[in-house]
Design a protein around this motif. Structure first.
Motif, PDB file in Angstrom:
ATOM      1  N   SER A 206       1.852 -11.225  -9.444  1.00 25.07           N
ATOM      2  CA  SER A 206       1.205 -12.050 -10.457  1.00 25.07           C
ATOM      3  C   SER A 206       0.924 -13.453  -9.931  1.00 25.07           C
ATOM      4  N   LEU A 207       1.887 -14.014  -9.193  1.00 28.29           N
ATOM      5  CA  LEU A 207       1.681 -15.349  -8.617  1.00 28.29           C
ATOM      6  C   LEU A 207       0.514 -15.347  -7.634  1.00 28.29           C
ATOM      7  N   GLN A 208       0.419 -14.306  -6.832  1.00 32.62           N
ATOM      8  CA  GLN A 208      -0.684 -14.213  -5.872  1.00 32.62           C
ATOM      9  C   GLN A 208      -2.035 -14.231  -6.584  1.00 32.62           C
ATOM     10  N   LYS A 209      -2.138 -13.470  -7.657  1.00 28.15           N
ATOM     11  CA  LYS A 209      -3.395 -13.417  -8.407  1.00 28.15           C
ATOM     12  C   LYS A 209      -3.702 -14.767  -9.047  1.00 28.15           C
ATOM     13  N   GLU A 210      -2.681 -15.379  -9.640  1.00 23.41           N
ATOM     14  CA  GLU A 210      -2.903 -16.654 -10.334  1.00 23.41           C
ATOM     15  C   GLU A 210      -3.296 -17.768  -9.366  1.00 23.41           C
ATOM     16  N   LEU A 211      -2.702 -17.772  -8.182  1.00 21.93           N
ATOM     17  CA  LEU A 211      -2.999 -18.829  -7.216  1.00 21.93           C
ATOM     18  C   LEU A 211      -4.378 -18.658  -6.574  1.00 21.93           C
ATOM     19  N   ALA A 215      -5.250 -21.928 -11.085  1.00 24.76           N
ATOM     20  CA  ALA A 215      -3.904 -22.439 -10.796  1.00 24.76           C
ATOM     21  C   ALA A 215      -3.748 -22.862  -9.344  1.00 24.76           C
ATOM     22  N   GLY A 216      -4.540 -22.270  -8.451  1.00 22.66           N
ATOM     23  CA  GLY A 216      -4.444 -22.589  -7.031  1.00 22.66           C
ATOM     24  C   GLY A 216      -5.003 -23.948  -6.648  1.00 22.66           C
ATOM     25  N   PHE A 217      -5.545 -24.684  -7.624  1.00 17.91           N
ATOM     26  CA  PHE A 217      -6.075 -26.017  -7.343  1.00 17.91           C
ATOM     27  C   PHE A 217      -5.084 -27.122  -7.703  1.00 17.91           C
ATOM     28  N   ASN A 218      -3.829 -26.741  -7.951  1.00 18.50           N
ATOM     29  CA  ASN A 218      -2.779 -27.716  -8.255  1.00 18.50           C
ATOM     30  C   ASN A 218      -1.587 -27.433  -7.342  1.00 18.50           C
ATOM     31  N   TYR A 219      -1.245 -28.384  -6.496  1.00 19.31           N
ATOM     32  CA  TYR A 219      -0.178 -28.151  -5.516  1.00 19.31           C
ATOM     33  C   TYR A 219       1.150 -27.831  -6.178  1.00 19.31           C
ATOM     34  N   LEU A 220       1.362 -28.332  -7.405  1.00 18.20           N
ATOM     35  CA  LEU A 220       2.636 -28.080  -8.092  1.00 18.20           C
ATOM     36  C   LEU A 220       2.815 -26.600  -8.422  1.00 18.20           C
ATOM     37  N   ASN A 221       1.719 -25.875  -8.599  1.00 16.20           N
ATOM     38  CA  ASN A 221       1.831 -24.438  -8.841  1.00 16.20           C
ATOM     39  C   ASN A 221       2.302 -23.703  -7.589  1.00 16.20           C
TER      40      ASN A 221
END
Length: 380
Positions: A206-211, A215-221
């Motif tokens: 799920s993290l891979q898909k979201e990033l 969401a991948g445009f925010n380093y905090l994610n």
């Protein structure tokens, strides 16, 4: 005119077949209900119709539910596919199919059930029950049950419970990757254990898909994703790539205390302690490294099982922010974690002198730590 009459006659002839159904109360007063539970990302849902112990005329059927109203074993329902030669299981509720739905593959009593929607049926017994998950979930009750469409059968033991007037499904023992689905009615409970075999794998996917999205445009994610992998000690190579993105990705990455220590945490989890130590020390020198952030890093390293590195972090904090709260507290914890209670006591007494005014909680905590250190007890 003859054409119009003929047309009206034809339409009138079809009207009974075009007649729409109206909505009426549920048959037998068995109200429809639904319950859902999540195991992490995995949703489990049961939709059912709920009979009560008292029949529609108010007659109390206590003591006559199991083995009578709901027969033990298979039963001839005298309708549909159900005959004496082909008896049916119980519909696990009233009216139409009880429907069990899971968003991902799960384990039911340790047996794999693929993601999907199922008709839930049961074969009650005096000591053991068979719980059935059948591909046909749209039929009415068990009248058209077809054993060939069974996807899974498991055996479960019923148990006594407090009185429940209406047949009810609910969830207990709710954890990240497991729970228990309970059927309760009258004085019986049937617990069915559900679990997820690969919960951390699902979260990483799920993290891979979201990033790959917004969401991948925010380093905090990326930082959050890395911290999760470190926490569960999984996919560390991928976590290291994410840590690099948090620092260096064009238009996204930032080199700061948070991103550097995040990368160091991954390296430490991978056993690359020398590289991790170097990055930790570089992070401490950055302009955004604050005294409390460094202190919390030291405490985190104690929890991660590296008291030597934690003490080095506490020392560096004291060097950069001399006499500031809470550097003496850090040194107290660092030496205590190393088992040097005499030195830890020295810094505890120093910390006691500069507790912020009005901070009664920390004042009491340090006093308590002093008492424990005097008895050679670790305070972490």
């Amino acid at each position: 005119m003859r054409i119009k009459i003929l047309l009206l006659t034809l339409l009138g002839g079809f009207l009974p077949f075009l007649h729409a159904q109206v909505t009426l109360p549920p048959s037998g007063g068995n109200q429809k209900a639904e319950v859902a539970q999540w195991m992490g990302l995995v949703e489990v849902r049961v939709t059912y119709n709920s009979p009560d112990v008292h029949d529609p005329k108010g007659m109390d059927r206590t003591g006559h539910i199991w083995g009578e109203l709901v027969p033990f074993g298979l039963a001839n329902l005298n309708f549909g596919n159900s005959t004496a030669e082909n008896p049916s299981p119980w519909r696990a509720g009233a009216n139409e199919n009880t429907v069990f739905q899971c968003s991902h593959d799960i384990l039911v009593e340790g047996n794999k059930l693929p993601a999907g929607k199922y008709g839930l049926h049961m074969i009650p017994g005096e000591s053991d029950w068979t719980v059935i998950f059948n591909r046909d979930y749209s039929a009415w009750g068990s009248y058209f049950y077809d054993e060939k469409k069974d996807v899974l059968r498991v055996t479960v033991k019923p148990e006594s419970s407090n009185y429940t007037e209406w047949l009810t499904y609910g969830f207990t023992d709710r954890l990240l990757d497991e729970c228990t689905l309970n059927l309760e009615w009258e004085n019986l409970r049937l617990p069915i254990h559900l679990s997820v075999e690969n919960i951390h794998e699902l979260y990483v996917e799920s993290l891979q898909k979201e990033l790959q999205g917004q969401a991948g445009f925010n380093y905090l994610n990326y930082v959050s994703a890395v911290n999760y992998c470190v926490q569960v000690n999984s996919h560390l190579e991928l976590a290291l790539k994410w840590a690099e993105k948090a620092i260096n990705e064009p238009f996204v990455g930032q080199k700061n205390f948070t991103t550097l220590t995040t990368k160091a945490n991954v390296l430490l989890a991978m056993g690359r302690s020398k590289e991790a130590t170097k990055i930790y020390m570089n992070a401490i020198d950055l302009p955004d490294a604050q005294v409390f952030a460094i202190h919390n890093l030291g405490r985190q390293l104690i929890q991660m099982g590296d008291p030597d590195l934690a003490l080095e972090i506490f020392k560096a904090n004291a060097k950069r922010f001399p006499d500031q709260w809470p550097v003496n507290v850090g040194l107290m914890r660092g030496y205590s974690a190393k088992g040097n209670y005499e030195k830890a006591l020295k810094y505890a007494e120093a910390a006691l002198k500069n507790v912020p005014e009005g901070d009664l909680l920390n004042l009491e905590n340090i006093r308590s730590s002093i008492q424990r250190l005097k008895q050679n007890q670790d305070i972490n």
